[in-house]
Design a protein around this motif. Structure first.
Motif, short mmCIF file in Angstrom:
data_model
loop_
_atom_site.label_atom_id
_atom_site.label_comp_id
_atom_site.label_asym_id
_atom_site.label_seq_id
_atom_site.Cartn_x
_atom_site.Cartn_y
_atom_site.Cartn_z
N THR A 310 -82.75 -17.91 88.91
CA THR A 310 -83.85 -17.72 87.89
C THR A 310 -84.90 -17.81 88.51
O THR A 310 -86.17 -17.47 87.96
N PRO A 366 -82.57 -22.65 79.51
CA PRO A 366 -82.48 -22.32 80.61
C PRO A 366 -82.81 -22.45 81.59
O PRO A 366 -82.29 -22.42 82.60
N LEU A 367 -84.28 -23.26 81.35
CA LEU A 367 -85.30 -23.85 82.14
C LEU A 367 -85.21 -24.54 82.53
O LEU A 367 -85.84 -24.63 84.28
N LEU A 392 -76.83 -19.04 78.12
CA LEU A 392 -78.45 -18.30 77.71
C LEU A 392 -78.52 -18.50 79.46
O LEU A 392 -79.82 -17.74 79.40
N CYS A 396 -81.19 -15.70 81.20
CA CYS A 396 -81.95 -16.14 81.71
C CYS A 396 -82.43 -15.72 82.60
O CYS A 396 -83.57 -15.14 83.28
N PHE A 400 -85.55 -12.87 83.20
CA PHE A 400 -86.69 -13.21 84.54
C PHE A 400 -86.34 -11.96 86.26
O PHE A 400 -88.51 -11.32 86.31
#
Lengths: 432, 309
Positions: A310, A366-367, A392, A396, A400
């Motif tokens: 990500t 998710p971050l 998720l 994500c 991204f």
């Protein structure tokens, strides 16, 4: 697909073959092992130098010191001196410091002063506090008509054992070990995401400033170039993990062979403190075996890859828009680093309180989830949370990568002024 | 058959009509010159032909079929103006990597690298790194990596910049050789003397539009101004006539512009009748440089930014 393979191969082998890769990969565990070895050596050896401390007892607190000379401290009662007069003399008489006990009331023990040549260490002050406390307690016991020796016998000191009852039987749980494992996993993912993400960014910027990007893009799609680089560098990260794990095992096995003395010293556990150390090692091993190791290992690899992929695509996008100026990169990197740092902060909270709302949110978002979820992993996490979090994260990562690829495609062939965030978003959502 | 056909190609950027409705055809074989002043849109045009950019509209046809950037990259070799190589990579490995990215198998790539390295005396370079090379040397390497996969269409953006005359000639000979073997070379430059020497066919672009298209000979004929050079010592009073005007009078030769309805023979007859001793006589065709300057002059030297709707 074949082309991505070639790119992955180049990115991987140019990095792995570098001397610096070997050096860091092998030196880091060596340094860690050496560090532990040093700690063990110091704790076995102990400090030879006894601290000599004089005591001026105006409060008649101490009766004798025969039994209160502890491990590294020896105390001696000095008569016929005052605080002022002795301050000038104690150094010449070979004392490291002296304790001044004023006349005090037994209900209000205040006014104790420790004089020393340089500021006293924590060990020294706590040792001195300990003997004062014990003496005050004994005095109070006597005042109540109790025998201090009888009190020692009836005082209790209990150890609590926590047993986790899972499907495959009961195991002794050790909270501290679970805590350390969670923390180590979280911090490792945090570091790896930043280290390898930055490598992706540097690699992209290098391709852009070397103008190799234009040559490459005439042979492969920009997306292939970006994905190849991300996968190649990710593989370097996994290789580094693998080497570390193998090295750790090898060194652990090799230490008793190389230094048979150390193990003997540990096993000659006659001294009380070493006994404690030994039993700590036993509990640590018990604690580790109580953890769901397979689940931790799987989650670790999953969240490392998910988190890395990500963020790496975002780092690649940033690398593609900056040119030589590293200052520009710093500015753009900051918003990307923010959620990583936020994840780290939530992780430290989540370890202490793994089922709080913040921890659950952090491990789903998710971050932050790669870091926060690893902080909760040694605790029992509901299955749906783990599944949702992973889904998720995959979503994500795909989003991204798609977004970053569009910025990357435009950015890598642009020279000159750094684009604004607005322009970058325009590229990202432009069609075709 | 035409190897490449461009039809109404357009590419607009936010502040530039970089390529604005350009069409031309390039025949198979031969060397094609794409000329234009700085910022005319040459690089954008080349990037579309190499598949780096997609055109906003218009069509590119390669070898009779619609251009497919992914699968056609094996047929194209592109050397960009700004040279780019991985600095830390060994030269041999780099050449191999770039060739394999074009789709060559490892064996084919090795054979081709060996052949080219021998040809250009680069055998000893294999284990060196690009950062060890001088500018001219890396230029040579860049050229080799461009042609390793024997592309049908070779696109060279300013191939001689930074090369000394010896190496420039070496590369020039290779370009001729490639063209002779059936490859088509597109050659982008603003150095006109090279174009005159090398190219068969030229297209001149300015401000995103095509302003000239034809063979070098044809273009020169089109732009000739009826100027002749007469090698002779002529007295001023012998020039009193209406069939030509004097462009320049040197002690040993004259430049003359003939009137439109006059033939060169009439001019010679006139001078012979004057008793002038003629040593040489020939037509002066304009150089591409002159044509270039004539066409581009008057337009703003640098492109202005404009708003594109």
């Amino acid at each position: 697909m074949n082309k991505i393979g070639l790119i992955v191969g180049r990115e991987y082998f140019t990095r792995v073959k570098k001397k610096s890769f070997l050096v860091t990969t092998i030196l880091v565990p060596l340094v860690i092992i050496g560090f532990y070895a040093a700690i063990i050596a110091i704790s076995i050896k102990g400090s030879d130098e006894k601290q000599k401390i004089a005591v001026i007892d105006e409060g008649n607190l101490f009766t004798n010191f025969n039994d209160s000379s502890q491990n590294n401290f020896s105390f001696r009662l000095i008569k016929n001196e005052t605080e002022q007069s002795f301050t000038k003399k104690y150094k010449d008489q070979g004392f490291d410091g002296f304790l001044y006990v004023p006349a005090f009331e037994i209900d209000k023990p205040v006014g104790f002063v420790l004089h020393s040549k340089s500021s006293a260490s924590l060990a020294t002050t706590s040792a001195v506090e300990k003997i004062i406390n014990k003496a005050v307690r004994d005095k109070r016991l006597q005042a109540q008509g109790l025998d201090p020796k009888a009190y020692e016998k009836i005082a209790a000191d209990v150890d609590l054992v926590n047993t986790v009852d899972s499907k495959d039987g009961s195991k002794k749980s050790v909270a501290a070990v679970a805590y350390i494992v969670s923390f180590a996993c979280g911090i490792l993912i945090y570091m790896m995401m930043i280290v390898y993400g930055t490598q992706v960014m540097r690699g992209v910027t290098e391709e852009k400033t070397n103008r190799i990007a234009e040559v490459m893009v005439s042979s492969v799609k920009p997306f292939q170039l970006m994905v190849g680089k991300i996968i190649g560098i990710g593989a370097v990260g996994l290789t580094q993990f693998a080497i570390w794990i193998i090295l750790m095992f090898m060194l652990q096995m090799a230490i008793p062979l190389i230094f048979p003395g150390i193990m003997e010293q540990v096993s000659q556990a006659g001294v009380a403190s070493q006994q404690a150390g030994n039993s700590m090692a036993v509990t640590a091993i018990q604690g580790i075996s109580s953890l769901p190791l397979a689940k931790i290992a799987f989650s670790f690899i999953f969240y490392f890859l998910g988190g890395y992929l990500t963020y790496a695509s975002m780092f690649a996008a940033i690398g593609s828009v900056v040119s030589e100026d590293q200052q520009e990169a710093q500015q753009l990197v900051f918003p990307v680093l923010m959620p990583i740092i936020l994840g780290f902060v939530i992780m430290t909270k989540a370890i202490n309180d793994p089922n709080s709302n913040l921890a659950v949110f952090g491990s789903l978002f998710p971050l932050t989830s790669p870091i926060v979820m690893m902080g909760r992993i040694t605790y029992d996490i509901p299955g749906w949370q783990l599944a949702l979090s992973m889904l998720l994260l995959i979503g994500c990562f795909l989003f991204f990568t798609w977004l970053a690829a569009k910025i990357y495609r435009t950015g890598i062939l642009m020279y000159g002024k750094k684009p604004s965030w607005k322009e970058m978003l325009k590229w990202a959502f432009a069609r075709s | 058959m035409n190897i490449l056909e461009l039809a109404n190609l357009k590419k607009y950027f936010a502040t530039q009509k970089a390529v604005d409705d350009i069409s031309f055809k390039i025949g198979e074989g031969g060397i094609f010159g794409l000329l234009g002043p700085n910022g005319a849109g040459k690089t954008t045009l080349l990037r579309m032909i190499t598949g780096i950019f997609y055109p906003d509209s218009g069509e590119i046809t390669l070898r009779g079929r619609k251009f497919d950037p992914l699968n056609d990259s094996i047929h194209i070799g592109y050397m960009p103006e700004e040279r780019g190589l991985y600095k830390k990579m060994k030269i041999g490995e780099q050449a191999l990597y770039l060739a394999r990215l074009k789709g060559l198998s490892k064996q084919d790539a090795m054979a081709s690298i060996k052949k080219w390295f021998e040809k250009l005396e680069m055998e000893t370079w294999w284990n060196k790194k690009v950062e060890d090379l001088s500018k001219g040397m890396s230029q040579k390497l860049q050229f080799v990596t461009t042609v390793l996969h024997e592309p049908k269409l070779i696109i060279l953006d300013e191939p001689f910049s930074g090369l000394d005359p010896v190496n420039a000639n070496l590369i020039k000979d290779e370009i001729f050789g490639l063209a002779k073997n059936g490859s088509t070379v597109i050659f982008s430059t603003h150095r006109m003397e090279q174009v005159e020497e090398i190219c068969d066919h030229i297209v001149l672009v300015n401000k995103g539009k095509k302003i000239l298209d034809g063979t070098v000979q044809q273009v020169k004929q089109d732009f000739k101004e009826n100027i002749y050079r007469l090698g002779a010592k002529v007295l001023p009073e012998q020039l009193m006539t209406h069939i030509f005007e004097v462009v320049k009078h040197h002690p040993d030769h004259l430049l003359l512009r003939l009137k439109d309805d006059t033939q060169p023979n009439e001019l010679l007859k006139y001078f012979i009748s004057q008793g002038v001793n003629i040593q040489s006589f020939n037509e002066v065709l304009p150089s591409l440089n002159d044509i270039f300057i004539k066409l581009v002059e008057g337009t703003a030297a640098t492109r202005q930014f404009q708003q594109v709707q």
